[in-house]
Design a protein around this motif. Structure first.
Motif, mmCIF file in Angstrom:
data_model
loop_
_atom_site.group_PDB
_atom_site.id
_atom_site.type_symbol
_atom_site.label_atom_id
_atom_site.label_comp_id
_atom_site.label_asym_id
_atom_site.label_seq_id
_atom_site.Cartn_x
_atom_site.Cartn_y
_atom_site.Cartn_z
ATOM 1 N N HIS A 131 0.835 -1.199 0.000
ATOM 2 C CA HIS A 131 0.000 0.000 0.000
ATOM 3 C C HIS A 131 0.871 1.250 0.000
ATOM 4 O O HIS A 131 0.635 2.200 -0.735
ATOM 5 N N HIS A 132 1.905 1.209 0.790
ATOM 6 C CA HIS A 132 2.789 2.360 0.890
ATOM 7 C C HIS A 132 3.575 2.579 -0.394
ATOM 8 O O HIS A 132 3.951 3.702 -0.718
ATOM 9 N N SER B 280 2.762 1.396 -3.694
ATOM 10 C CA SER B 280 2.072 1.504 -4.978
ATOM 11 C C SER B 280 2.252 2.923 -5.497
ATOM 12 O O SER B 280 2.059 3.894 -4.769
ATOM 13 N N GLY C 259 0.440 4.344 -7.521
ATOM 14 C CA GLY C 259 -0.867 4.992 -7.602
ATOM 15 C C GLY C 259 -1.289 5.350 -9.002
ATOM 16 O O GLY C 259 -2.225 6.105 -9.204
ATOM 17 N N PRO D 93 -6.611 -0.215 -10.237
ATOM 18 C CA PRO D 93 -6.738 -1.392 -9.362
ATOM 19 C C PRO D 93 -5.668 -1.455 -8.283
ATOM 20 O O PRO D 93 -5.958 -1.826 -7.139
ATOM 21 N N ARG E 39 -3.792 1.182 -7.131
ATOM 22 C CA ARG E 39 -3.890 2.350 -6.255
ATOM 23 C C ARG E 39 -4.933 2.129 -5.165
ATOM 24 O O ARG E 39 -4.687 2.360 -3.988
ATOM 25 N N GLU E 40 -6.102 1.662 -5.584
ATOM 26 C CA GLU E 40 -7.199 1.516 -4.624
ATOM 27 C C GLU E 40 -7.146 0.165 -3.925
ATOM 28 O O GLU E 40 -7.462 0.055 -2.746
ATOM 29 N N GLY E 41 -6.759 -0.867 -4.699
ATOM 30 C CA GLY E 41 -6.784 -2.227 -4.143
ATOM 31 C C GLY E 41 -5.797 -2.413 -3.003
ATOM 32 O O GLY E 41 -6.128 -3.021 -1.981
ATOM 33 N N GLY F 38 -4.657 -0.334 -0.857
ATOM 34 C CA GLY F 38 -5.120 0.322 0.364
ATOM 35 C C GLY F 38 -6.292 -0.411 0.994
ATOM 36 O O GLY F 38 -6.345 -0.615 2.208
ATOM 37 N N TRP F 39 -7.211 -0.806 0.150
ATOM 38 C CA TRP F 39 -8.404 -1.513 0.636
ATOM 39 C C TRP F 39 -7.990 -2.798 1.341
ATOM 40 O O TRP F 39 -8.457 -3.108 2.445
ATOM 41 N N MET G 84 -6.648 -2.228 4.734
ATOM 42 C CA MET G 84 -7.680 -1.914 5.729
ATOM 43 C C MET G 84 -8.414 -3.175 6.181
ATOM 44 O O MET G 84 -8.757 -3.314 7.359
ATOM 45 N N ILE G 85 -8.626 -4.083 5.251
ATOM 46 C CA ILE G 85 -9.295 -5.322 5.645
ATOM 47 C C ILE G 85 -8.400 -6.130 6.584
ATOM 48 O O ILE G 85 -8.859 -6.728 7.563
#
Ligand SMILES: Cc1cc2nc3c(=O)[nH]c(=O)nc-3n(C[C@H](O)[C@H](O)[C@H](O)COP(=O)(O)O)c2cc1C
Ligand code: SF4
Ligand code: SF4
Lengths: 433, 583
Positions: free
Chosen positions: A340-341, A343, A345, A349, A351-353, A355-356, A359-360
């Motif tokens: 996440h750190h 990517s 961005g 897919p 950029r958002e994936g 991070g998502w 969080m999960i």
């Protein structure tokens, strides 16, 4: 399965004290391979690298000779040595910078000569400040000796080598992002095709190889392609710098023939697992590669074929070893934070994936997850894999996908109990709309 | 010509073209062959391939070792499908390529849903207060291709909001989907490099370089239209009107000699904003910020009904009274003392009538127009000539005359009466000349000090209220279209008027329309015809179209053109014939 590692004598990290000094290096026969190479016609050199069977050590394991033969006709051309080394679990290139920088420089010179390249960049991640200094000192020494930047002995060819410092981003290791970074642009990976061998740095044909790959070139010249190809596993030959980290008694980088048994590496080379604990899992090559359960490593060796059969890949041969007490979810959660750190961005897919997913995982770590979150993770992985510009998204998805496929019960342990309040609440909220 | 197969349908293509270009109908007269959703791709910008919305399945003919193609038992070539989906925007075609879009491929449809779900997890979804709503590609594409809900249940990422990018643009980073269109526009079109993406991962957003000043970029606002979401909004138009409340009229800009194609957005007979209209012949996809921002003169401070100067003061008059007074004044001077000042701001039809009035009715040889030039031509769109129809005037044989020359002639008493057709008296005549002039008759758009001097003031309709032909500096003829209604509307004009949802569906009780926004003005040609009639000559024209017909018959350069043949992009006059008429 031929290993013969007990009698193997290291050629890259051979333990000679002060080998980074040019006098010591030359006393050990350094730069002799260069002189030998300069007597060989260029096409023959490329041919012998092909015949040697050398595969890139930067992660993808692509045939180096093949890559070289794709180089475009346009000139000038560039050589880039990829020393960004940022993948968790990989720290082998650092050893080369520290202990044998001249072998790397010699490899650059031979490669540049073979491909008619006059400019070479060694890209080193900025955090490697100490090792950057060592390489720069070595370059200055070999410049003084009339090697770098000067007409090479017995030829009319000269090669300039520059060290380029990265500013600290994993994505700068991706070859086309690295080129943008050298050009002073934001390190966004480029769309491929065109491939760097045709349109690379400054829009010119560019060969980019990993540090370890280039260090193998003088060895091929020294031993001859046939002899080189006999080292280690036939499908993936040559000396290999294995990294051992995690739950292991003797972590470090070990130079051994390719095709070592994973179990030998852990127990014979690495001295086993601390406190005599049992093995739970191994990631064979840098954090992006699919994780293996302990019961999956029987007879598996560190070469492309065998690892493929086992359902993983060699990557950078930086093995991460996890003992029986490891919480896989926690371990992978740490990796999801990394991706996440890191990517860049650029692609939706990734950029958002990334991070998502992180969080999960945090939800799992709080023991608030539900079984459906496991499937959600798999679904997000599917939405990321093979749909982006570079391979970072796949590298981010694989630890998740394969750790779920291979350790699903660990994830279930982190889910909250069905009877706990609020369970399934969100799911109803979503599907009820 | 190579052929590719999109969803099994053969399409002609050329090497070097990409799948998306073929699908968009580049070889099909611009008519779309199949819909492929996209955010980052734009035909004028380099390929970024970052939004991943245009993914398709791609296959190539299976090659045999000997170079031939493998076929099935019926002799049909076999296709080797690629394991990965590929971006249609970046993939160049080759002969025999097969493409599957969401129409035929499950995995493409699923990938589209996936990408949209990702885009939306951190999108604020504040459509109800977003200016882009109603014309937002993200909204439209989500409705067409998107998933039905979201599985994201965390707090969205927070980024800067309401950032002023200079005085013209407002940026909302949370709405941004990082397509980099804006960055590429400044890198590639204006080559001014004001923007770069900062941060990483989902914290990314485009940021203004510390020393950059977008107010100095005369094309800065094009990124507002390029932006596929409401991240970039016009500071000028922000929160003024919803898209569906306005009617959109395809017309042209009269800011300079480029005559860029634009769209006029009107609510309740007031122009609310101007956006560019694609026109390969004239301006490509973009317009200068001046084209976009300069519309207040159409709405405000307009001359509303004619007036006469009585005892040093302007007093309102009826049209017949004003025309009568003007005619009487003109008649009181020998023809050689009268100057008809035509205008490069007026339409071809109005200028033609001005010329007819001068030559055939008043019978004076004094006709000309005053050029308006400012600054220099730039390499993109902006022209130094700030009038839209100098080319048209020249074509009609109306020559430029300088302010000095005209003022000189007035001061020497050679010219005693000037009829100004759609221009500013203060610009056309020096102050001392104005004070010396015996009779000034002005047809103008807006109230000003300079119209106060006139004996008769006749309010003229602007380009936004009428149809008329203009020829830009390159000889491209285009039409303006009526976007807002006049008080006593010519019914012919109404037929051409675009309607908004409010126009169509609002009832008389929905108090959105105010009559006071309808101005009492007339198209220039109509005023001139009335004047001619009062001076003793009747012209048969009821509409601008009929005047154009006459022009077209008289001037070879027009080559028998009519309004219909001008089309939506305009028509370029043939240079050879141009010279003939000019000689
Ligand atoms: C996200 C990402 C990071 C990478 N980082 C590195 C790196 O740090 N060092 C490296 O040698 N290769 C890295 N690679 C692989 C390079 O793109 C490239 O394949 C490699 O440098 C080629 O060298 P080789 O053929 O010698 O293996 C990375 C790839 C990706 C997708
Ligand atoms: S996959 Fe991720 S890291 Fe790679 S280019 Fe796309 S956004 Fe950047
Ligand atoms: S501001 Fe708009 S145009 Fe610019 S990157 Fe974001 S979404 Fe794209």
């Amino acid at each position: 399965m031929q290993t013969g590692f007990e009698t193997y004598k290291p050629m890259i990290l051979n333990g000679t004290p002060d080998l980074h000094q040019i006098e010591v290096y030359e006393a050990e026969g350094g730069y002799e391979d260069l002189k030998k190479a300069l007597q060989i016609p260029r096409s023959e050199l490329v041919e012998s690298v092909k015949k040697s069977g050398l595969r890139g050590r930067g992660g993808a394991g692509f045939s180096t000779g093949m890559k070289w033969s794709f180089i475009g006709k346009d000139k000038p051309r560039y050589l880039i040595v990829n020393g960004d080394e940022s993948e968790p679990g990989s720290f082998k290139d650092r050893q080369i910078f520290e202990f044998n920088p001249h072998l790397l420089i010699e490899g650059c010179l031979i490669t540049a000569y073979a491909l008619e390249i006059k400019t070479c960049y060694i890209y080193i991640r900025g955090e490697y400040a100490k090792w950057i200094r060592i390489v720069e000192d070595a370059l200055a020494d070999s410049r003084k000796k009339g090697l770098v930047g000067k007409t090479l002995p017995g030829s009319d060819f000269s090669v300039e080598i520059y060290v380029h410092k990265g500013a600290g981003a994993y994505i700068c290791g991706e070859e086309s992002a690295l080129m943008n970074s050298i050009e002073g642009k934001r390190a966004y990976p480029r769309l491929k095709p065109p491939f760097p061998a045709v349109v690379g740095l400054w829009g010119k044909p560019t060969i980019i190889n990993n540090v370890e790959t280039i260090t193998n070139i003088p060895l091929i010249v020294r031993l001859g392609a046939e002899n080189y190809a006999k080292i280690g596993a036939p499908d993936h030959p040559g000396p290999m710098l294995y990294g051992l980290s995690g739950h292991i008694n003797k972590p470090g980088i070990y130079e051994l023939p390719s095709g070592m048994l994973i179990s030998d590496l852990i127990y014979k080379i690495g001295g086993g697992i601390p406190d005599g604990k049992k093995l739970k899992a191994v990631i064979p090559g840098g954090s992006s590669m699919p994780i293996l359960r302990a019961d999956m490593i029987d007879g598996v060796t560190m070469n492309a074929e065998s690892l493929k059969k086992a359902g993983t890949s060699i990557g950078t041969a930086g093995m991460i070893i996890m003992d029986e007490d490891t919480d896989i979810v926690e371990a992978v959660a740490r990796l999801t934070h990394f991706y996440h750190h890191e990517s860049c961005g650029q692609c939706t897919p990734c950029r958002e994936g990334t991070g998502w997913i992180e969080m999960i995982y945090q939800k799992f770590l709080r023991d608030e997850a539900e079984p459906r979150d496991i499937d959600l993770l798999l679904s997000i992985c599917k939405q990321m894999e093979m749909r982006t510009i570079c391979a970072l998204a796949d590298g981010a998805a694989w630890p998740v996908r394969f750790s779920i496929e291979r350790f699903r019960e660990e994830y279930e342990k982190h889910c909250k109990k069905p009877e706990s309040p609020g369970w399934n609440y969100k799911m109803r909220a979503v599907s009820g709309v | 010509m190579p052929t590719i197969y999109i969803d099994g349908k053969p399409c002609q293509a050329e090497l070097g073209q990409t799948i998306i270009e073929v699908a968009d109908g580049i070889n099909n007269g611009g008519k779309q062959i199949v819909d492929i959703p996209r955010f980052c791709y734009h035909p004028t910008l380099s390929i970024a391939g970052n939004c991943r919305m245009c993914l398709v399945e791609m296959g190539l003919p299976k090659k045999k070792k000997d170079g031939g193609f493998e076929t099935d038992e019926h002799g049909r070539p076999l296709t080797q499908w690629m394991p990965k989906l590929t971006t249609a925007c970046s993939t160049e075609i080759c002969d025999g390529m097969h493409v599957r879009t969401h129409h035929t491929s499950e995995s493409v449809a699923e990938a589209q849903k996936g990408v949209l779900e990702f885009i939306l997890i951190n999108h604020p979804l504040d459509c109800p207060i977003c200016d882009q709503a109603g014309e937002c590609p993200l909204q439209e594409i989500t409705y067409t291709y998107g998933p039905e809900g979201s599985r994201f249940e965390f707090e969205k990422v927070h980024k800067p909001k309401r950032m002023a990018w200079g005085s013209k643009i407002t940026f909302d980073a949370e709405r941004c989907i990082n397509c980099t269109r804006c960055v590429r526009f400044y890198d590639e079109y204006t080559q001014t490099h004001e923007l770069e993406i900062v941060q990483r991962g989902w914290n990314n957003y485009p940021a203004l370089a510390p020393s950059a000043n977008l107010d100095q970029n005369p094309y800065a606002m094009n990124v507002i239209d390029l932006c596929p979401v409401g991240a970039l909004t016009s500071a000028d138009h922000r929160f003024k009107a919803r898209v569906w409340e306005m009617s959109a009229t395809d017309t042209i800009s009269v800011q300079d000699a480029r005559c860029s194609s634009i769209r006029l957005w009107v609510r309740d007979n007031r122009v609310m904003r101007i956006t560019p209209r694609e026109n390969p012949l004239v301006n490509g996809y973009y317009i200068a910020d001046d084209d976009r921002l300069n519309y207040q003169w159409i709405n405000d401070n307009r001359l509303d009904g004619p007036s006469l100067k009585v005892n040093q003061e302007q007093q309102t008059a009826s049209w017949p009274e004003a025309i009568e007074a003007a005619a009487k004044s003109i008649k009181s001077y020998p023809p050689d003392n009268v100057f008809v000042l035509a205008s490069a701001r007026a339409s071809l039809e109005t200028n033609f009538m001005a010329k007819s009035l001068a030559n055939d009715v008043i019978q004076t040889s004094h006709i000309g127009y005053v050029p308006h030039a400012k600054g220099t031509d730039d390499e993109l769109l902006i022209r130094a000539d700030k009038t839209p129809n100098a080319f048209g005037c020249n074509l009609l044989g109306i020559d430029p005359v300088s302010q000095e020359q005209l003022s000189q002639d007035v001061k020497s008493g050679k010219i005693k009466c000037v009829i100004i057709v759609e221009d500013d008296p203060h610009f056309c005549l020096s102050l001392d000349a104005l004070s010396k002039l015996a009779a000034l008759i002005v047809m103008a758009y807006t109230k000003s000090e300079s119209t106060d001097n006139a004996k008769v003031v006749l309010p003229a309709a602007t380009f936004a209220e009428q149809i008329g032909a203009y020829i830009n500096f390159e000889g491209v003829m285009q039409l303006t279209r009526p976007a807002k209604a006049l008080k006593y509307q010519n019914r012919e004009l109404m037929k051409d008027m675009a309607l908004s949802r409010l126009d169509k569906h609002a009832t008389q009780f929905d108090a959105w329309s105010k009559d006071q926004h309808k101005i009492d003005a007339k198209p220039g040609w109509e005023i001139l015809i009335e004047l001619a009639k009062c001076l003793g000559k009747t012209y048969p024209y009821q509409t601008a179209r009929e005047i154009f017909q006459t022009i077209s018959e008289q001037y070879n350069a027009l080559n028998g053109m009519d309004y219909k043949s001008i089309g939506k992009f305009g028509k370029k006059l043939q240079p050879a014939q141009e010279e003939q008429t000019l000689l």
